[in-house]
Structure formats: structure tokens, C-alpha cells
Motif scaffolding. Structure first.
Motif, short mmCIF file in Angstrom:
data_model
loop_
_atom_site.label_atom_id
_atom_site.label_comp_id
_atom_site.label_asym_id
_atom_site.label_seq_id
_atom_site.Cartn_x
_atom_site.Cartn_y
_atom_site.Cartn_z
N SER A 18 0.61 -1.18 -0.02
CA SER A 18 -0.04 -0.02 0.11
C SER A 18 0.81 1.15 -0.10
O SER A 18 0.49 2.18 -0.76
N ALA A 19 1.72 1.22 0.90
CA ALA A 19 2.76 2.42 1.05
C ALA A 19 3.58 2.63 -0.21
O ALA A 19 3.57 3.79 -0.77
N GLY A 21 4.09 2.95 -3.60
CA GLY A 21 3.19 3.38 -4.84
C GLY A 21 3.75 4.40 -5.83
O GLY A 21 4.91 4.52 -5.58
N GLY A 23 3.54 7.34 -5.40
CA GLY A 23 4.34 8.38 -4.56
C GLY A 23 5.69 8.05 -4.48
O GLY A 23 6.42 8.88 -4.35
N ASN A 24 6.34 6.93 -4.34
CA ASN A 24 7.49 6.35 -4.31
C ASN A 24 8.51 6.88 -5.58
O ASN A 24 9.52 7.18 -5.44
N ILE A 98 -9.05 9.14 -4.35
CA ILE A 98 -7.66 9.23 -5.00
C ILE A 98 -7.78 8.25 -6.09
O ILE A 98 -7.02 8.33 -7.18
N PHE A 222 1.11 10.78 2.49
CA PHE A 222 0.87 10.13 1.23
C PHE A 222 1.54 8.93 0.98
O PHE A 222 1.03 7.87 0.69
N THR A 223 2.91 9.03 0.99
CA THR A 223 3.74 7.85 0.67
C THR A 223 3.52 6.73 1.61
O THR A 223 3.62 5.48 1.36
N SER A 225 0.87 6.00 2.82
CA SER A 225 -0.56 5.68 3.10
C SER A 225 -1.49 6.05 4.26
O SER A 225 -2.14 5.37 4.77
N MET A 228 -6.21 7.81 5.83
CA MET A 228 -7.33 7.47 5.09
C MET A 228 -7.94 6.02 5.48
O MET A 228 -9.01 5.69 5.05
N ALA A 230 -6.45 2.93 5.00
CA ALA A 230 -5.87 1.76 4.20
C ALA A 230 -5.25 0.90 5.28
O ALA A 230 -5.57 -0.37 5.38
N SER A 317 -1.08 -0.68 -4.28
CA SER A 317 -1.66 0.50 -3.70
C SER A 317 -3.03 0.63 -3.53
O SER A 317 -3.84 0.90 -2.90
N SER A 320 -5.46 -1.13 -1.83
CA SER A 320 -5.63 -0.63 -0.31
C SER A 320 -6.40 0.71 -0.59
O SER A 320 -6.85 0.95 0.66
N LEU A 321 -6.52 1.48 -1.63
CA LEU A 321 -7.30 2.51 -1.58
C LEU A 321 -8.84 2.27 -1.48
O LEU A 321 -9.47 3.07 -1.27
N LEU A 387 -6.13 13.84 3.39
CA LEU A 387 -5.24 12.88 4.16
C LEU A 387 -4.64 13.69 5.36
O LEU A 387 -4.92 12.99 6.37
N1 PHE Z 1 1.19 5.39 -0.63
C1 PHE Z 1 0.59 5.35 -1.96
C2 PHE Z 1 1.91 5.96 -2.93
O1 PHE Z 1 2.73 6.40 -2.22
C3 PHE Z 1 -0.70 6.18 -2.24
C4 PHE Z 1 -1.70 5.93 -1.22
C5 PHE Z 1 -2.14 6.83 -0.14
C6 PHE Z 1 -2.13 4.65 -0.89
C7 PHE Z 1 -3.03 6.74 0.73
C8 PHE Z 1 -3.08 4.31 0.11
C9 PHE Z 1 -3.57 5.32 1.12
O2 PHE Z 1 1.44 6.04 -4.02
#
Ligand code: PHE
Length: 445
Positions: A18-19, A21, A23-24, A98, A222-223, A225, A228, A230, A317, A320-321, A387
Motif C-alpha cells: 500500500s505504501a 506506490g 508516490g515513491n 484518490i 501520502f507515501t 498511506s 485514510m 488503508a 496501492s 488498499s485505496l 489525508l
Molecule cells: N502510498 C501510496 C503511494 O505512495 C498512495 C496511497 C495513499 C495509498 C493513501 C493508500 C492510501 O502512491
């Protein structure tokens, strides 16, 4: 009925899935580029360690103790005013929102996997042309791949925690780590690696504006997660007697290492082949493909592998959203998993089409308000407001609302003498920091 629970490793990989994604791999490198590297990375690392890690433990605790979807978990755990606190759980909606743009971006990635097999742009200008043509004119391609993303994600959700989410993460996450490690090792052999290390780890304080500071805090959320539900929802299916602190540590560690590795690797490639670091959101869709072109045939292989890794990161990810709202309808309305998954899937799929069209020339005007189109609005409202707000609610809920004895009973044995440090940070440091971030993002500060 026997409740399906994650295995220990299944939980860690699913939460890390989930984390880790978009974002990374997509966002972290380009914002690092935009805000000048080292100092930004340092603030981000400190935020992750101080605020991110604290809230990760808190969010896991709500799910672990609540044992249900977010709304029910908040309700179960609040000693009083349950009808108000349950709104903390409606943060799950942020995940569905999202997904409205996330699924479209995964669609682009699918498209890039296919095209990179046979074509790479010969210059950054050509790459930009290719990307913007797709974005602004090509509805069919985007819709096709958005549909594919929707089908994949919804299918996995219908299979449930064990047979769907855990199983997918057990396959996709190790593959992703393998691909990135391989490419990272290759980047180590290139001359430009030292330059990339310098860029990412030598702090240049003059570039650290207050905006960079806020972006780095927002990104930490965000990164990881957080905020929200998840992590909360996955934690409701954690094995009994799990060590939350260890689990949280692993998730934060994996997420951060993958961001750093991806960043170092991309900047090495960009330096080695001439494109500079600061290239904005188009970095992986524009500068990178042009960079892969310079590598010759190995570039095609790398491009395909890279986009596969990116797609895997995005897909793990995505589930998990959506899962928090799926779980909500299962727990509160006794919907079958199949029905809940399909309805939630259709929600982000159909509204996602509007987001997709809002980038297309013919519809852009219709779908743009106040200088942002629908796609950007969804991104902004979720990341800037929903978030951080969710994180704030969770920190306050665990810090002030749930009885301390209850929190202690789980976490004291795991945190030992650090319990009080964590508790203090959750009650005071985190809420204040989140509040500042929200105000700045809303433009008040
Ligand atoms: N963490 C995920 C990313 O880095 C995005 C995400 C946000 C997933 C919130 C779940 C909840 O892309």
C-alpha cells in the motif's frame, strides 16, 4: 464464520504494498528534483521518522483494536460520542477519490509498458510530444488501459484479504523489489552515481523554502498511506498478538528505502545521459524514456522492467485505496464482497473517466474550474485536505480519546521506555505539525 487474516509476512508486504506506490517512484524523485535535493530529502526523512512512524503505529492500533471497517472501529473504540467519532472512519472515501486519478495514471503506465517494447523517443522533445499527445488527444488508449486497471483491481478485491490482496502482494512486491534492485545495481556501475548521491544527500539549505517543507510533510503522509484508513483496514485483519511497532517499522523502512533507491537510480540515469534532475511530474513519462533511448537495446529492456515495477507499485496501492470502503459495505450493510467490490470499482472507474476527459483538449474547458481541471482538483483535495485531516483525526483519537490504559496495554510492552515519547509526539508534535501543513496547503499561511 472463520475470519480471514493476513499471515505476518502477508501483512507486512500488503501494508508495504500500500505504501510503496506511485508516490515513491513517480512523485518522490520529481519533487526532490524540484526542491533542490539534499535538504528536502533530509526534512522528508526526519518527518517520516518523527511524524510518519508515530501515526503509522496509531493507525495500526485503531484497526487492530477495532477489528472492523474504519467507521465501526472508530465507533467501537470511542468511549463516548460514538456517533461523532465514527466520521473518522469515513476517511475511507478519500481512498476512492484518490483512485479516480490513480487508476488513470496506472493506465498510462500500462500503455508505456506496451509501447516501450518497440519504441522509445529519441529526444526529450519527442518524448514530451508523445506524452502530451496521449494525454490531450488520445481518449481510446487512455480509456482502454484505465478499464484494464479497473478490471484488475476490482478482480483482486473480489477475491478477498487472503486469496486476493495477500496473494497479489506476495507475488508483486518481491518482483518489484527484485526489478528495482537489479536496475539500482546497474546504476551503481555508472559514473554519474556519485553525482546522484551528492544531489540527494548534500543539503543545500537555500533551496529549502517553507513550501518545500510543507510538501515534504504532505508527501510523508501520502507515501506512507496514512490518514485514510488503508493501514487501519488492513490492520483489522492482522494476526492476534502481532507486534505493531515492528510491523510499522518494516513498512516505514521498506517504503523509505524504495523511495531512496528509486531516486538514486533515476537521478543516476538522468545525469549519465544528459537530462538534468528537475523535470517535474513528467519525469518518468518524458525525461526517463528519452534517457532509456540513449542506452540502446538495454534501454528497451530497462524501460519495460521499470514500467512493470511502477505498475506493480501502483496496483498494490490501489487495492488498499479501495478496500476500506469495500470493508465498510461488507461490515455495515452485509453486502457480499463481490457486490461491494464491483460497486466501489465502478465508482472510481466511471468518475475516473471524467478525470481522464478533463485532460483531453475537447473537454478540458468544460471540466476546469479556478485554474485546475477535474483531475488536478481530485489530486489536490485528497492530498492537501483529506489525508492530513485524517491523520490529524487519528492522532487526536488515539492520543486523547481512547483510554490511555487501553493504548498502553498493547503498546507499552512493544515500545518499552519509548512509549511516553511516542505518546507525547502523537498528542502534541504531530497534531501541531499537521495543522500547520493543512493551513499552508490551503493557502492560509
Ligand atoms: N502510498 C501510496 C503511494 O505512495 C498512495 C496511497 C495513499 C495509498 C493513501 C493508500 C492510501 O502512491
Amino acid at each position: 464464520m472463520k475470519i480471514a487474516r493476513f499471515s505476518r509476512i502477508g501483512f507486512i508486504l500488503a501494508a508495504a504494498g500500500s505504501a510503496v506506490g506511485l508516490g515513491n517512484i513517480w512523485k518522490f524523485p520529481y519533487i526532490t528534483g524540484e526542491y533542490g535535493g539534499g535538504a528536502f530529502v533530509l526534512v522528508y526523512l526526519i518527518t517520516v521518522a518523527l511524524i510518519g512512524f508515530s501515526i503509522m503505529i496509531a493507525e495500526m492500533l485503531i484497526g487492530y483494536l477495532g477489528r472492523k471497517d474504519g467507521v465501526t472501529s472508530f465507533e467501537n473504540l470511542a468511549p463516548k460520542n460514538k456517533h461523532l467519532w465514527k466520521f473518522g472512519g469515513f476517511q475511507g472515501l478519500a481512498g476512492l477519490f484518490i483512485m479516480i486519478f490513480y487508476s488513470v495514471v496506472i493506465g498510462w503506465i500500462f500503455h508505456y509498458i506496451v509501447t516501450s517494447l518497440s519504441y522509445l523517443p529519441a529526444s526529450v522533445a519527442e518524448a514530451e510530444q508523445t506524452f502530451t499527445t496521449m494525454l490531450h488527444t488520445d481518449i481510446t488508449t487512455q480509456l482502454f488501459y484505465h478499464t484494464l486497471a479497473f478490471l484488475w483491481i476490482t478482480y483482486v478485491l473480489t477475491r478477498g484479504i487472503k486469496g486476493g490482496i495477500e496473494k497479489m502482494n506476495l507475488i508483486l512486491m518481491p518482483t518489484l523489489i527484485l526489478i528495482l534492485s537489479g536496475m539500482f545495481l546497474y546504476s551503481l556501475s555508472l559514473d554519474a552515481f556519485g553525482k546522484a548521491v551528492d544531489f540527494m544527500f548534500t543539503p543545500n539549505w537555500s533551496k529549502l523554502t517553507s513550501e518545500a517543507f510543507v510538501t515534504s510533510v504532505g508527501h510523508a503522509f501520502f507515501t506512507l498511506s496514512l490518514g485514510m484508513g488503508a493501514i487501519l483496514t488492513y490492520s483489522a485483519s492482522m494476526e492476534k498478538n502481532s507486534n505493531l511497532v515492528k510491523n510499522a517499522f518494516w513498512v516505514v523502512f521498506l517504503d523509505t528505502s524504495i523511495a531512496i533507491v528509486a531516486g538514486l537510480m533515476l537521478f543516476t540515469f538522468l545525469y549519465q545521459y544528459g537530462a538534468g534532475p528537475a523535470k517535474g511530474p513528467g519525469l518518468v513519462f518524458i525525461s526517463l524514456p528519452a534517457t532509456f533511448y540513449e542506452m540502446g537495446i538495454i534501454g528497451n529492456i530497462f524501460a519495460v522492467l521499470f514500467f512493470v515495477a511502477l505498475a506493480f507499485a501502483g496496483l498494490t496501492s490501489s487495492v488498499s485505496l479501495v478496500e476500506p470502503m469495500v470493508q465498510y459495505f461488507i461490515d455495515r450493510f452485509s453486502w457480499s464482497r463481490l457486490k461491494a467490490s464491483i460497486y466501489m470499482g465502478l465508482f472510481f472507474y466511471l468518475i475516473g473517466i471524467i478525470a481522464l476527459l478533463s485532460n483531453v483538449d475537447d473537454y478540458q474547458k468544460l471540466l476546469t474550474w479556478g485554474g485546475k481541471n477535474f483531475f488536478d482538483w481530485v489530486d489536490y483535495v485528497t492530498a492537501a485536505i483529506m489525508l492530513p485531516l485524517g491523520g490529524l483525526i487519528m492522532a487526536i483519537f488515539v492520543g486523547f480519546v481512547i483510554e490511555k490504559s487501553r493504548v498502553e496495554s498493547v503498546l507499552k510492552p512493544q515500545l518499552g521506555k519509548f512509549f511516553e515519547v511516542w505518546y507525547f509526539s502523537l498528542r502534541y508534535i504531530t497534531p501541531i505539525a499537521m495543522f500547520i501543513v493543512m493551513l499552508s496547503l490551503l493557502g492560509v499561511l
